[in-house]
Design an enzyme around this catalytic site. Structure first.
Site, PDB file in Angstrom:
ATOM      1  N   PHE A  24       0.847  -1.205   0.000  1.00 54.59           N
ATOM      2  CA  PHE A  24       0.000   0.000   0.000  1.00 54.59           C
ATOM      3  C   PHE A  24       0.877   1.248   0.000  1.00 54.59           C
ATOM      4  O   PHE A  24       1.075   1.897   1.009  1.00 54.59           O
ATOM      5  CB  PHE A  24      -0.941  -0.015   1.216  1.00 54.59           C
ATOM      6  CG  PHE A  24      -2.099   0.927   1.082  1.00 54.59           C
ATOM      7  CD1 PHE A  24      -3.184   0.595   0.277  1.00 54.59           C
ATOM      8  CD2 PHE A  24      -2.104   2.143   1.734  1.00 54.59           C
ATOM      9  CE1 PHE A  24      -4.260   1.473   0.136  1.00 54.59           C
ATOM     10  CE2 PHE A  24      -3.172   3.029   1.608  1.00 54.59           C
ATOM     11  CZ  PHE A  24      -4.256   2.696   0.815  1.00 54.59           C
ATOM     12  N   VAL A  27       0.980   4.275  -5.481  1.00 52.80           N
ATOM     13  CA  VAL A  27       0.119   3.800  -6.568  1.00 52.80           C
ATOM     14  C   VAL A  27      -1.099   3.070  -6.003  1.00 52.80           C
ATOM     15  O   VAL A  27      -2.246   3.324  -6.401  1.00 52.80           O
ATOM     16  CB  VAL A  27       0.927   2.882  -7.523  1.00 52.80           C
ATOM     17  CG1 VAL A  27       0.021   2.171  -8.496  1.00 52.80           C
ATOM     18  CG2 VAL A  27       1.984   3.699  -8.262  1.00 52.80           C
ATOM     19  N   VAL A 141       4.638   0.001 -18.197  1.00 54.53           N
ATOM     20  CA  VAL A 141       5.328   0.772 -19.250  1.00 54.53           C
ATOM     21  C   VAL A 141       4.471   1.971 -19.631  1.00 54.53           C
ATOM     22  O   VAL A 141       3.305   1.803 -19.984  1.00 54.53           O
ATOM     23  CB  VAL A 141       5.540  -0.081 -20.531  1.00 54.53           C
ATOM     24  CG1 VAL A 141       6.395   0.685 -21.534  1.00 54.53           C
ATOM     25  CG2 VAL A 141       6.161  -1.415 -20.217  1.00 54.53           C
ATOM     26  N   GLY A 143       3.130   4.407 -17.956  1.00 58.33           N
ATOM     27  CA  GLY A 143       2.122   4.938 -17.033  1.00 58.33           C
ATOM     28  C   GLY A 143       0.735   4.836 -17.624  1.00 58.33           C
ATOM     29  O   GLY A 143       0.274   3.749 -17.984  1.00 58.33           O
ATOM     30  N   GLU A 199      12.637   9.997  -7.190  1.00 59.78           N
ATOM     31  CA  GLU A 199      13.146   9.510  -5.908  1.00 59.78           C
ATOM     32  C   GLU A 199      14.304  10.418  -5.511  1.00 59.78           C
ATOM     33  O   GLU A 199      14.852  11.140  -6.342  1.00 59.78           O
ATOM     34  CB  GLU A 199      13.711   8.090  -6.074  1.00 59.78           C
ATOM     35  CG  GLU A 199      12.748   7.083  -6.658  1.00 59.78           C
ATOM     36  CD  GLU A 199      11.672   6.682  -5.677  1.00 59.78           C
ATOM     37  OE1 GLU A 199      11.973   6.633  -4.465  1.00 59.78           O
ATOM     38  OE2 GLU A 199      10.539   6.449  -6.117  1.00 59.78           O
ATOM     39  N   ASP A 210      15.923   2.225 -15.837  1.00 63.69           N
ATOM     40  CA  ASP A 210      14.460   2.114 -15.761  1.00 63.69           C
ATOM     41  C   ASP A 210      13.863   2.026 -17.165  1.00 63.69           C
ATOM     42  O   ASP A 210      13.044   1.143 -17.455  1.00 63.69           O
ATOM     43  CB  ASP A 210      13.895   3.325 -15.006  1.00 63.69           C
ATOM     44  CG  ASP A 210      12.382   3.309 -14.953  1.00 63.69           C
ATOM     45  OD1 ASP A 210      11.831   2.669 -14.044  1.00 63.69           O
ATOM     46  OD2 ASP A 210      11.739   3.934 -15.840  1.00 63.69           O
ATOM     47  N   LYS A 214      11.794  -1.068 -19.334  1.00 64.48           N
ATOM     48  CA  LYS A 214      10.538  -0.874 -20.071  1.00 64.48           C
ATOM     49  C   LYS A 214      10.729  -1.198 -21.555  1.00 64.48           C
ATOM     50  O   LYS A 214       9.832  -1.774 -22.193  1.00 64.48           O
ATOM     51  CB  LYS A 214      10.056   0.565 -19.890  1.00 64.48           C
ATOM     52  CG  LYS A 214       9.639   0.859 -18.454  1.00 64.48           C
ATOM     53  CD  LYS A 214       9.481   2.347 -18.237  1.00 64.48           C
ATOM     54  CE  LYS A 214       9.037   2.661 -16.832  1.00 64.48           C
ATOM     55  NZ  LYS A 214       9.125   4.106 -16.531  1.00 64.48           N
ATOM     56  N   GLY A 313       2.992   9.076 -11.564  1.00 67.67           N
ATOM     57  CA  GLY A 313       1.984   9.692 -10.691  1.00 67.67           C
ATOM     58  C   GLY A 313       0.910   8.686 -10.341  1.00 67.67           C
ATOM     59  O   GLY A 313       0.491   7.887 -11.187  1.00 67.67           O
TER      60      GLY A 313
HETATM   61  N1  LIG Z   1       4.844   5.966  -8.626  1.00 65.22           N
HETATM   62  C1  LIG Z   1       4.878   5.966  -9.942  1.00 65.22           C
HETATM   63  O1  LIG Z   1       4.653   6.996 -10.588  1.00 65.22           O
HETATM   64  C2  LIG Z   1       5.167   4.699 -10.684  1.00 65.22           C
HETATM   65  C3  LIG Z   1       5.351   4.754 -12.080  1.00 65.22           C
HETATM   66  C4  LIG Z   1       5.565   3.567 -12.791  1.00 65.22           C
HETATM   67  C5  LIG Z   1       5.599   2.342 -12.116  1.00 65.22           C
HETATM   68  N2  LIG Z   1       5.455   2.320 -10.766  1.00 65.22           N
HETATM   69  C6  LIG Z   1       5.520   1.023 -10.120  1.00 65.22           C
HETATM   70  O2  LIG Z   1       4.412   0.817  -9.265  1.00 65.22           O
HETATM   71  C7  LIG Z   1       4.799   0.002  -8.165  1.00 65.22           C
HETATM   72  C8  LIG Z   1       4.437   0.717  -6.877  1.00 65.22           C
HETATM   73  O3  LIG Z   1       5.078   1.988  -6.877  1.00 65.22           O
HETATM   74  P1  LIG Z   1       4.799   3.084  -5.748  1.00 65.22           P
HETATM   75  O4  LIG Z   1       5.227   4.388  -6.331  1.00 65.22           O
HETATM   76  O5  LIG Z   1       3.423   2.952  -5.231  1.00 65.22           O
HETATM   77  O6  LIG Z   1       5.875   2.634  -4.665  1.00 65.22           O
HETATM   78  P2  LIG Z   1       5.905   3.033  -3.110  1.00 65.22           P
HETATM   79  O7  LIG Z   1       5.090   4.248  -2.842  1.00 65.22           O
HETATM   80  O8  LIG Z   1       7.338   3.031  -2.732  1.00 65.22           O
HETATM   81  O9  LIG Z   1       5.166   1.799  -2.408  1.00 65.22           O
HETATM   82  C9  LIG Z   1       5.730   0.516  -2.417  1.00 65.22           C
HETATM   83  C10 LIG Z   1       4.981  -0.362  -1.448  1.00 65.22           C
HETATM   84  O10 LIG Z   1       5.662  -1.627  -1.422  1.00 65.22           O
HETATM   85  C11 LIG Z   1       5.973  -1.948  -0.068  1.00 65.22           C
HETATM   86  N3  LIG Z   1       7.207  -2.726  -0.043  1.00 65.22           N
HETATM   87  C12 LIG Z   1       8.423  -2.369  -0.515  1.00 65.22           C
HETATM   88  N4  LIG Z   1       9.307  -3.358  -0.337  1.00 65.22           N
HETATM   89  C13 LIG Z   1       8.624  -4.377   0.255  1.00 65.22           C
HETATM   90  C14 LIG Z   1       8.981  -5.669   0.707  1.00 65.22           C
HETATM   91  N5  LIG Z   1      10.230  -6.115   0.573  1.00 65.22           N
HETATM   92  N6  LIG Z   1       8.008  -6.449   1.253  1.00 65.22           N
HETATM   93  C15 LIG Z   1       6.749  -5.987   1.391  1.00 65.22           C
HETATM   94  N7  LIG Z   1       6.347  -4.767   0.993  1.00 65.22           N
HETATM   95  C16 LIG Z   1       7.282  -3.977   0.428  1.00 65.22           C
HETATM   96  C17 LIG Z   1       6.119  -0.611   0.634  1.00 65.22           C
HETATM   97  O11 LIG Z   1       5.963  -0.775   2.030  1.00 65.22           O
HETATM   98  P3  LIG Z   1       6.516   0.361   3.053  1.00 65.22           P
HETATM   99  O12 LIG Z   1       5.568   1.508   2.966  1.00 65.22           O
HETATM  100  O13 LIG Z   1       6.512  -0.315   4.370  1.00 65.22           O
HETATM  101  O14 LIG Z   1       7.910   0.713   2.583  1.00 65.22           O
HETATM  102  C18 LIG Z   1       4.972   0.158  -0.006  1.00 65.22           C
HETATM  103  O15 LIG Z   1       3.750  -0.203   0.571  1.00 65.22           O
HETATM  104  C19 LIG Z   1       6.313  -0.237  -8.309  1.00 65.22           C
HETATM  105  O16 LIG Z   1       6.531  -1.476  -8.924  1.00 65.22           O
HETATM  106  C20 LIG Z   1       6.749   0.893  -9.222  1.00 65.22           C
HETATM  107  O17 LIG Z   1       7.900   0.555  -9.972  1.00 65.22           O
HETATM  108  C21 LIG Z   1       5.236   3.461 -10.032  1.00 65.22           C
END
Ligand SMILES: NC(=O)c1ccc[n+]([C@@H]2O[C@H](COP(=O)([O-])OP(=O)(O)OC[C@H]3O[C@@H](n4cnc5c(N)ncnc54)[C@H](OP(=O)(O)O)[C@@H]3O)[C@@H](O)[C@H]2O)c1
Length: 359
Positions: A24, A27, A141, A143, A199, A210, A214, A313
């Site tokens: 959680f 995303v 890929v 978004g 980040e 990255d 993709k 996003g």
């Molecule tokens: N954000 C974007 O714009 C974006 C764009 C393209 C793709 N994505 C992809 O979407 C996915 C989610 O991204 P996000 O931005 O939502 O990431 P995020 O905000 O960093 O959330 C990641 C979640 O995974 C959990 N987590 C991380 N490592 C873990 C582990 N070893 N075991 C269990 N839980 C774990 C985290 O828990 P904690 O809160 O406890 O750390 C957090 O709940 C990723 O695969 C990312 O590459 C995101």
């Protein structure tokens, strides 16, 4: 012969599709808000949320969301009646084990995890097919830009010759900011961080890893080519200066991080690279601002097709993930055959000259 009921054959609960979320973060929270908010989709029911800090995160959620079943045990999610699990954990590990276990437990899976999909899609798709379930990854890929569906379905009747794209929203946000205000790259990175596009350490974005992951997914979808992301040559954008951008502008160009792939099916020769590239300022690439992604797909029969949209996003990613949920809920009995991928004979990298081609 045993009669199968609709649940066993379709994998979707009779009253609508029960959805569980794993991880959680940004995303997942955006998906959860959509699924439980006024703009929800009637037959998609978010019932379970699994996160390693479930108790703490649940306490911060408003009513409809807090009323879902929250757990910090993945086994609870597997044992639940959810039909689809959204894998939204960052990093390829331990996502691989989670996704494999989910498919084995008879759940379909939606993932936004490009590292997982770039490295492990083929065996997972085979497992999904064997289980009569689906693995979908539109958000991995581009978004919100529906390039996965476009290559897998929309252009299935054509023969794709090449793809040239902006696939990393963070790097685009940095370059377009430098372009707009003439600032140094560190300043543009700090601003991208403040806007939630980057980040704290965006090196995986700027160095091209990255976008290479993709692009490897794109190569599988567009050419049926199995490509290890590490075999794709990458050149860093981190050394581009405000001066490089000014110089490009004066000549009618700008600079964007371009992911490029061309495939010759007869010889199985692939050219694939990610690098900062001079592009015509007025082109779709040159006009891409902030975290926008753009792809130009060169087809044998349809000619060139260009799409674009928000590459990063929470809300943009949520739209792509929910589209996958809608597809799974609609095509409830669909068995998606795992693609047959072929290893290229040769993979070429970036052409010799600096900031090579103009688009
Ligand atoms: N954000 C974007 O714009 C974006 C764009 C393209 C793709 N994505 C992809 O979407 C996915 C989610 O991204 P996000 O931005 O939502 O990431 P995020 O905000 O960093 O959330 C990641 C979640 O995974 C959990 N987590 C991380 N490592 C873990 C582990 N070893 N075991 C269990 N839980 C774990 C985290 O828990 P904690 O809160 O406890 O750390 C957090 O709940 C990723 O695969 C990312 O590459 C995101």
């Amino acid at each position: 012969m045993v009669e199968l009921n609709s649940f066993q054959t379709s994998g979707i609960s009779p009253g609508g599709c029960h959805v569980g979320i794993l991880g959680f973060g940004t995303v997942a929270a955006a998906v959860a808000r959509r699924l439980t908010g006024p703009d929800h989709i009637p037959n998609l029911h978010l019932t379970h949320i699994c996160d390693r800090r479930a108790r703490e995160k649940r306490a911060r959620q408003p009513e409809p969301l807090a009323l879902c079943s929250w757990t910090d045990r993945f086994d609870d999610l597997l044992a639940s009646d959810v039909d689809v699990i959204i894998e939204a954990v960052s990093g390829a590990e331990p996502a691989l084990d989670y996704v494999r276990a989910a498919l084995l437990a008879g759940k379909s899976v939606v993932s936004a995890n490009k590292q997982l999909i770039a490295h492990h899609a083929a065996p997972l798709q085979t497992l999904a097919e064997r289980q009569g379930r689906q693995l979908r990854f539109e958000a991995a890929v581009g978004g919100a830009m529906p390039i996965v569906r476009m290559l897998a379905d929309g252009l299935a009747g054509d023969r794709v010759l090449g793809v040239r794209a902006i696939l990393n929203g963070t790097t685009n946000a940095v370059l377009s900011r430098m372009d707009a205000v003439g600032c140094a790259i560190d300043e543009a990175i700090a601003e991208a961080c403040a806007n939630g596009y980057a980040e704290e350490d965006p090196s995986i974005d700027l160095d091209g890893a990255d976008a290479a992951a993709k692009l490897a997914i794109v190569c599988a979808l567009a050419f049926g080519a199995r490509v290890n992301p590490a075999a794709i040559e990458t050149r860093t954008t981190s050394r581009i200066t405000a001066g490089d951008l000014t110089d490009a502008r004066q000549r009618g160009f700008t600079i964007r991080q371009i992911a490029h792939a061309n495939y010759d099916r007869a010889s199985r020769r692939l050219t694939a690279w990610v690098a900062p590239t001079r592009v015509v300022a007025s082109s779709a690439f040159g006009r891409a601002e902030g975290p926008e992604n753009v792809a130009l797909v060169r087809c044998t029969y349809a000619g060139d097709i260009t799409i674009g949209g928000a590459g990063a996003g929470g809300d943009a990613l949520a739209a792509a993930i929910i589209s996958d949920l809608v597809t799974i809920a609609r095509d409830r009995a669909a068995i998606v055959p795992a693609p047959v991928l072929v290893e290229p004979n040769e993979i070429n990298g970036y052409p010799d000259q600096k900031l090579a081609e103009a688009v």
